[in-house]
Design an enzyme around this catalytic site. Structure first.
Site, short mmCIF file in Angstrom:
data_model
loop_
_atom_site.label_atom_id
_atom_site.label_comp_id
_atom_site.label_asym_id
_atom_site.label_seq_id
_atom_site.Cartn_x
_atom_site.Cartn_y
_atom_site.Cartn_z
CB CYS A 118 52.36 49.69 39.30
SG CYS A 118 51.36 49.18 39.83
CG ASN B 158 49.25 45.11 40.55
OD1 ASN B 158 50.09 45.45 39.95
ND2 ASN B 158 48.31 46.75 39.96
CG HIS C 219 52.02 46.09 35.59
ND1 HIS C 219 52.90 46.17 37.51
CD2 HIS C 219 51.28 46.90 36.13
CE1 HIS C 219 51.57 45.63 38.30
NE2 HIS C 219 51.23 47.29 37.52
N1 ACO Z 1 33.50 41.20 43.72
C1 ACO Z 1 32.48 41.49 42.97
N2 ACO Z 1 31.98 41.80 42.98
C2 ACO Z 1 32.32 43.08 42.64
C3 ACO Z 1 33.75 43.81 42.89
C4 ACO Z 1 34.52 42.04 43.28
N3 ACO Z 1 35.40 42.14 44.05
N4 ACO Z 1 34.18 44.87 42.47
C5 ACO Z 1 33.37 45.86 42.21
N5 ACO Z 1 32.23 44.68 41.86
C6 ACO Z 1 31.50 44.61 41.43
C7 ACO Z 1 30.58 46.26 41.01
O1 ACO Z 1 29.78 47.00 42.79
C8 ACO Z 1 30.00 46.73 40.60
O2 ACO Z 1 28.11 46.79 40.72
P1 ACO Z 1 27.25 47.20 39.76
O3 ACO Z 1 27.28 47.11 38.69
O4 ACO Z 1 26.74 46.47 41.07
O5 ACO Z 1 27.28 49.04 40.93
C9 ACO Z 1 30.05 45.90 38.96
O6 ACO Z 1 31.09 44.90 40.23
C10 ACO Z 1 31.45 46.23 38.01
O7 ACO Z 1 32.71 46.87 38.49
P2 ACO Z 1 32.89 47.85 38.06
O8 ACO Z 1 34.23 48.81 38.60
O9 ACO Z 1 33.06 48.93 36.43
O10 ACO Z 1 33.88 46.21 37.29
P3 ACO Z 1 35.44 46.03 36.02
O11 ACO Z 1 34.64 45.59 34.86
O12 ACO Z 1 35.73 47.70 35.58
O13 ACO Z 1 36.47 45.36 36.85
C11 ACO Z 1 38.66 46.72 38.85
C12 ACO Z 1 36.81 46.55 37.70
C13 ACO Z 1 39.18 44.67 38.18
C14 ACO Z 1 39.34 47.16 39.24
C15 ACO Z 1 39.07 46.46 36.85
O14 ACO Z 1 37.84 48.15 36.11
C16 ACO Z 1 40.18 47.18 36.82
O15 ACO Z 1 41.13 45.71 36.27
N6 ACO Z 1 40.77 48.84 36.95
C17 ACO Z 1 42.36 48.95 36.80
C18 ACO Z 1 42.60 48.74 38.27
C19 ACO Z 1 44.19 48.17 38.04
O16 ACO Z 1 44.42 47.25 38.08
N7 ACO Z 1 44.83 49.14 39.52
C20 ACO Z 1 45.92 48.76 40.11
C21 ACO Z 1 46.84 49.87 40.17
S1 ACO Z 1 47.15 51.00 38.56
C22 ACO Z 1 47.70 49.04 37.44
O17 ACO Z 1 48.67 48.74 38.06
C23 ACO Z 1 47.29 49.43 36.04
#
Ligand code: ACO
Length: 324
Positions: free
Chosen positions: A112, A281, A251
Site C-alpha cells: 500500500c 482499499n 491511505h
Molecule cells: N463479515 C462478518 N463477520 C466477520 C467478517 C465479515 N466480513 N470478518 C470477520 N468477522 C467476524 C469475526 O469472525 C469475528 O467474529 P467472532 O467475534 O464471532 O470471532 C468478529 O467479526 C470480529 O472480528 P474482528 O477481526 O475482531 O473484527 P474487527 O473489528 O477487527 O474488523 C477488520 C476486522 C475490518 C479486518 C479490521 O481489523 C481492519 O480493518 N484491520 C485492518 C486491515 C486492513 O485494512 N488491511 C489492509 C492492508 S493494510 C492497510 O492497508 C492499512
C-alpha cells in the site's frame, strides 16, 4: 523551488461490487462491512482492465493534466503488488502503451505504500537533475489475488489506479519531506505468496496460494500507531506542527483507521479526504486516486501543506508532506 506535481490522473474499473452483492458470495453482511470498515462498494476489473491497462489510462490523464507528451518522461515507476506478469514489469507495459519512448521503467513493491515510496524516489531524481520528468503510478487489480471465500480479506479490497507526474518548479513549493519505515519481522501480519516453486528444494511448506492473507486486528493496531509516529517525526524534522497542516490525504484502508489516526493527531475531520466508501482499499492506488479526486474537486489549493500517510504489507509505512 522544489519537486512539484505537474498533473494527476486516475482510472477505476467500470464494474461496481456492492456490499449487498458480497452477501451472496461469502458469509458476511452489508451492515457488518459498512460499520467495521466504512466501505460501501468497490470496483472490480473486467476484460481489458488489467493492472497495466488501468495504470496506463491513469498515466495518460495525468500527462494531459500536466500538458506533457509521454515522450517527455524520463522515468516511469509503478507501485503495485498485482502485476499480471512477474516479468516484464507493469511499468514497462505502461511505458510502451503510453509511448514514453525516452523513459526507463520499473516497478516498486512496497504494497500500500508503493505510491508514496515512488513519490520520494521522484523527488530524489528531480533534485539531482531539475530537467527530469517522472511519472509515478499506483495500480492494482487485487480482485485477482483475493480468496473470495475468506471474509476477513475479500470484503476489504478494490481495483484501480492513480498517477502523478513530477517535475521541478522554481516557485516556493513542492515536496517538503518524507519519513518512511519498514519492519520485515512483521511480514506475517499481511502477505501474499507468489507462484509455487518448480524447484522442490525451494518449495514452501505453507504456500497457501497467491492470495492476500492478513491478521486484521493486529494490522489495525499497528497501522494507527505507526502512522501517527511517522507523521509526528516528519513534522518535527520539518519544524512544523499539526496546526500547519491544511489537508490530509491518508491511505484509504478503513474509515476506523483513518478516524483513529486523525483523532490521535488532533486533526479536524473537515481537513481529511475520504473516499474509502466508494473504492475500498486499492492498496498502492489508494493515495494517488484520492489525490487526483482532491485535486480535481479543488479541495487542495496552491500553497496548502498537504500531508499523506500510508501503511501496508512488509510492513511498510510512512508520511510525506507537500506544499501544493
Ligand atoms: N463479515 C462478518 N463477520 C466477520 C467478517 C465479515 N466480513 N470478518 C470477520 N468477522 C467476524 C469475526 O469472525 C469475528 O467474529 P467472532 O467475534 O464471532 O470471532 C468478529 O467479526 C470480529 O472480528 P474482528 O477481526 O475482531 O473484527 P474487527 O473489528 O477487527 O474488523 C477488520 C476486522 C475490518 C479486518 C479490521 O481489523 C481492519 O480493518 N484491520 C485492518 C486491515 C486492513 O485494512 N488491511 C489492509 C492492508 S493494510 C492497510 O492497508 C492499512
Amino acid at each position: 523551488m522544489g519537486t512539484v506535481v505537474l498533473g494527476t490522473g486516475s482510472c477505476l474499473p467500470e464494474r461496481i461490487l456492492t456490499n449487498e452483492e458480497l452477501e451472496t458470495i461469502v458469509d458476511t453482511s452489508a451492515e457488518w462491512i459498512r460499520s467495521r470498515t466504512g466501505i460501501e462498494q468497490r470496483r472490480v476489473s473486467g476484460r481489458d482492465e488489467q493492472t497495466w491497462q488501468l495504470a496506463a489510462t491513469a498515466a495518460r490523464r495525468a500527462l494531459d493534466a500536466a500538458a506533457l507528451d509521454a515522450a517527455e518522461l524520463d522515468l516511469v515507476v509503478v507501485g503495485t503488488i498485482s502485476s499480471h506478469m512477474q516479468m516484464p514489469s507493469t511499468a514497462c507495459f505502461v511505458q510502451n502503451e503510453i509511448g514514453a519512448v525516452n523513459a526507463f521503467a520499473y516497478d516498486l513493491n512496497a504494497a500500500c505504500s508503493g505510491f508514496l515510496y515512488g513519490l520520494d524516489l521522484a523527488d530524489k531524481y528531480v533534485r539531482a537533475d531539475a530537467s527530469l520528468k517522472v511519472l509515478v503510478v499506483g495500480a492494482e487489480a487485487l480482485s485477482g489475488r483475493l480468496n473470495w471465500q475468506d471474509r476477513n480479506t475479500c470484503i476489504l479490497f478494490g481495483d484501480g489506479a492513480g498517477a502523478a507526474v513530477f517535475g521541478h518548479s522554481e516557485e516556493d513549493r513542492g515536496i517538503v519531506g518524507c519519513n518512511f519505515k519498514s519492519d520485515g519481522s512483521l511480514w506475517k501480519l499481511l502477505y501474499m505468496h507468489g507462484a509455487e516453486s518448480t524447484n522442490p528444494e525451494l518449495r514452501l511448506a505453507d504456500n497457501s496460494g497467491p492470495f492476500i492473507c492478513m491478521e486484521g486486528r493486529e494490522v489495525f493496531k499497528y497501522a494507527v500507531r505507526a502512522m501517527e509516529e511517522s507523521v509526528r517525526g516528519l513534522l518535527d524534522r520539518c519544524r512544523l506542527t499539526i496546526a500547519d497542516i491544511d489537508y490530509v490525504i491518508p491511505h484509504q484502508a478503513n474509515i476506523r483507521i483513518i478516524n483513529n489516526l486523525v483523532e490521535r493527531l488532533g486533526i479536524p475531520q473537515g481537513k481529511v479526504f475520504i473516499n474509502v466508501a466508494k473504492y475500498g482499499n486499492t492498496s498502492a492506488a489508494s493515495i494517488p486516486i484520492a489525490l487526483d479526486e482532491a485535486n480535481r474537486q479543488g479541495v487542495i489549493a496552491r500553497g496548502d501543506k498537504v500531508l499523506f500517510c500510508t501503511f501496508g504489507g512488509g510492513l511498510t509505512w510512512g508520511a510525506s508532506l507537500i506544499t501544493w
